[in-house]
Each structure stands twice: as structure tokens, then as C-alpha cells.
Scaffold this active site. Sequence first.
Site, short mmCIF file in Angstrom:
data_model
loop_
_atom_site.label_atom_id
_atom_site.label_comp_id
_atom_site.label_asym_id
_atom_site.label_seq_id
_atom_site.Cartn_x
_atom_site.Cartn_y
_atom_site.Cartn_z
N ASP A 83 0.70 -2.16 -5.42
CA ASP A 83 1.02 -1.89 -4.01
C ASP A 83 -0.15 -2.21 -3.10
OD1 ASP A 83 -0.32 0.40 -5.17
OD2 ASP A 83 0.15 1.51 -3.35
N GLU A 178 -0.57 3.32 -5.86
CA GLU A 178 -1.93 3.85 -5.88
C GLU A 178 -2.39 4.23 -4.48
OE1 GLU A 178 -6.36 3.83 -5.74
OE2 GLU A 178 -4.98 2.60 -4.60
ZN LIG Z 1 -6.94 -0.41 -4.71
#
Ligand SMILES: [Zn+2]
Length: 410
Positions: A83, A178
Site C-alpha cells: 500500500d 502498513e
Molecule cells: Zn513503508
Amino acid sequence: MDLKGKLYSKLERYVKIDTQSDDKSSSFPTTSKQFDLLKLLAEELKQIGAKEVNMDKWGYVTATIPATADGNYPVIGFLAHVDTSPDAPGKGVKPQIHKCWQGGNIEINKALGIVLNTSNCPELAPFKGEDIVTASGDTLLGADDKAGIAIIMTAAEYLLQHKEIKHGRLRIAFTPDEEVGQGVDHFDVKAFGADYAYTFDGDVAGCIEMENFNAHAVKINITGKSVHPGTAKNSLANAIRIAGDIISSWPENLLPENAEGREGFIMFTDLSAEIEKAELSGIVREHDSAKLLSMEKQLEAIVEAKRYKYPSAKIEISFREQYRNMVEIINQHPKVMDNLKEAVRMAGLEPRIKPVRGGTDGARLSFMGLPTPNIFTGGYNYHGRYEWVSLDGMNKSAEVLLNLAQLWAK
Ligand SMILES: [Zn+2]
């Protein structure tokens, strides 16, 4: 070893896929578009000959590079996240490569006046002569962390083509979310089956990370007492005013805008207030857990003083753990950092250990039983239009991976 061509073609392919996560979403992954890249990676892993390629229902993609060395060596994992940050536009990324940067201005976007140079980014200075990749001024680049993915994929492909390189069983994982702090919420550490792991996520060439903040959230609830202002003397307790008083009583040297390196802080992040009720939220961050607790005591003392000052109000304060400093775990397994430092030196760089002023997926994995420090990917200025990554730095990072694989089979 020059893998820059391969690294760039992968990076270019991955950054063009929009994988922005969403901190307001309650699904997992927080955006379904992250599957676009996760599925592609699973496909590519099969194509390069990786084994046990799997994508589970949460989107985690895992794969194996089988051992080429005989013997019983630890299983080593390599991770990166798919992401990109919700803090800057991430759709329609058009990467540009500035070959052999000569030290002057890098024009990311002339019309928008977005220029990268060593005055607005001193971290760029040591990388003169390298190939620098940026976006085109209207988006972030997404090298965080697609550079990490390209590094792992390139090194994996190389190892699968060069079976004469001796290493133990290696595991790969690509994870979603994340950037919104949920990257390992559903990660199955046991099924992954690694003894130790490394994330490839972040910083300029040479930097390795084994320390992050201890992180708590703080909440202060204030119940005020409403009285007509005309007759308020000695009886009104205005929760808005009390919240403001608490905020301004917190010392300035313990604010994030005045802290760096290993210095901790408390930052108030949210306030909702009316006369009868206020709710103040914030975050507490400090590498040293004893100092974290003493900052909390300091805030509690301020709250206690306000209870005396505003006797008709009720003020409650509570703290909640968010994540912890992984150094505590990493230090119990010295070989994890010894091998990493050696692998960086073998790539011709001097390792620089930097404390992370934030959290990492690796920190949470470490406390889930998988010690996981972080390795540079060769970039900087993440989460914005000035983001850049050096292809030479990525190449060094891929070398570090190859060195690590071999060091763990010694
Ligand atoms: Zn990162």
C-alpha cells in the site's frame, strides 16, 4: 553486480498500480485495489519459479525460495508492503528517471514549481552520480514501499536463476495496509514459518533500523458543569476552557515540533469540546520505556493540578499501549543484526543504525515472535510529491538481501 535495469522495470510497473490504503475504512485490506498489485505479485512469483506461492483471504502473498545449501539453517523471511500512504495522491503515478544526477536541481514538475535539490533535501547530497527516480509532481512516487517489493522480487529472481548461490530456505511476504498501521493485523506468523525476518521499507542507502518508538495513546475526558454565565461565579466548570488549559500546560520542549533523534513527545491529536463535556486525545512517543512512563506521570500531575483548580469538574485520564520498541526483542537475537551489518558492509556500505521516529510492521512482528529489523531501500521524502529513490541504492539493497541469504547458511 548491476540489477538496476530489472529493478527499474519492476518499480515502474508496480508504482503505476494505485494501492493507496484508507485509514477511515473498517475492512481489511482497507481498500480492495491493493488486491490488484497483490494478485500481480503472486502471478509474478509463480513465473519466476518461486514455490508455495499463496494468497490468503486477507491478501497476504507468501512464497518460498527453496534451500540450495544442505544443512539445517534458520528460515529467513523478507517482507515489503504494497500500500501507499493516504497522505498524498497515489493514482496515476508517472515515474521519471533522472540518470546520473549531477548535484543540481531535479525538476519534478516545472509548471508546478516542484524542484528537488540538496537545499530542500540534504539527504540527497551523498548520492551524486546516481540514477534518481521521482514521480511527476502531482502524486507521490510510491517507492515506499514498491522499491522494497522490486528489491525482493529482483533478488528472488536472481537467486532462483543462480542455484550455485548457497542459502537456506527463504520466505517472502507482501502485505497490505502498513501505512494505516494495520499491516500485520491478520498475518499468520506460524504459517509463514520464518525464524527471523527483515522488512525492506525505507531510508537512504546504508540505513538499518532496529529501534522504534514505544507508543501509547492518551485520552482525557472532562465532565464540566454548565451554569448560566450571569450567575456562574464560583460554580461554572467549562470543559472547553479546562481542555485548553491542559493543552497549554504541556511543556513545549516535549512537543513533536521540538523533538528529534531519540527525543520523545506527547502530541494532542484530537479535541471535541462543549461546556459540559470535552474529550481530548493524543499520542505518547518515546524510545525509552522508562522515559515514556515518566512523561505520562508528568501529564497525570498536570491533570491532578487542574482537578484542584476546577473542583466542580471531573477529569479522567487513561493511557493505552499501541506498539513497543522492537529493540527489546532484537537484542535477544544478536545474530539478526550481526548478519545484517555484515551484509551491508559486503555491499560496500557502512551500516548506519537509525532510531525510527514511528512504528514499523517489523516492530509488531518482533513482538508476535518474529524478530524483524528494517533495511534501507535507497529513498527519502516519503508520502509526498518530493519522494525520490536512487536506483543505485535499490541495487545495494538487493545485494544486501543476497548477502544475508548466504550469511545465514554459514
Ligand atoms: Zn513503508
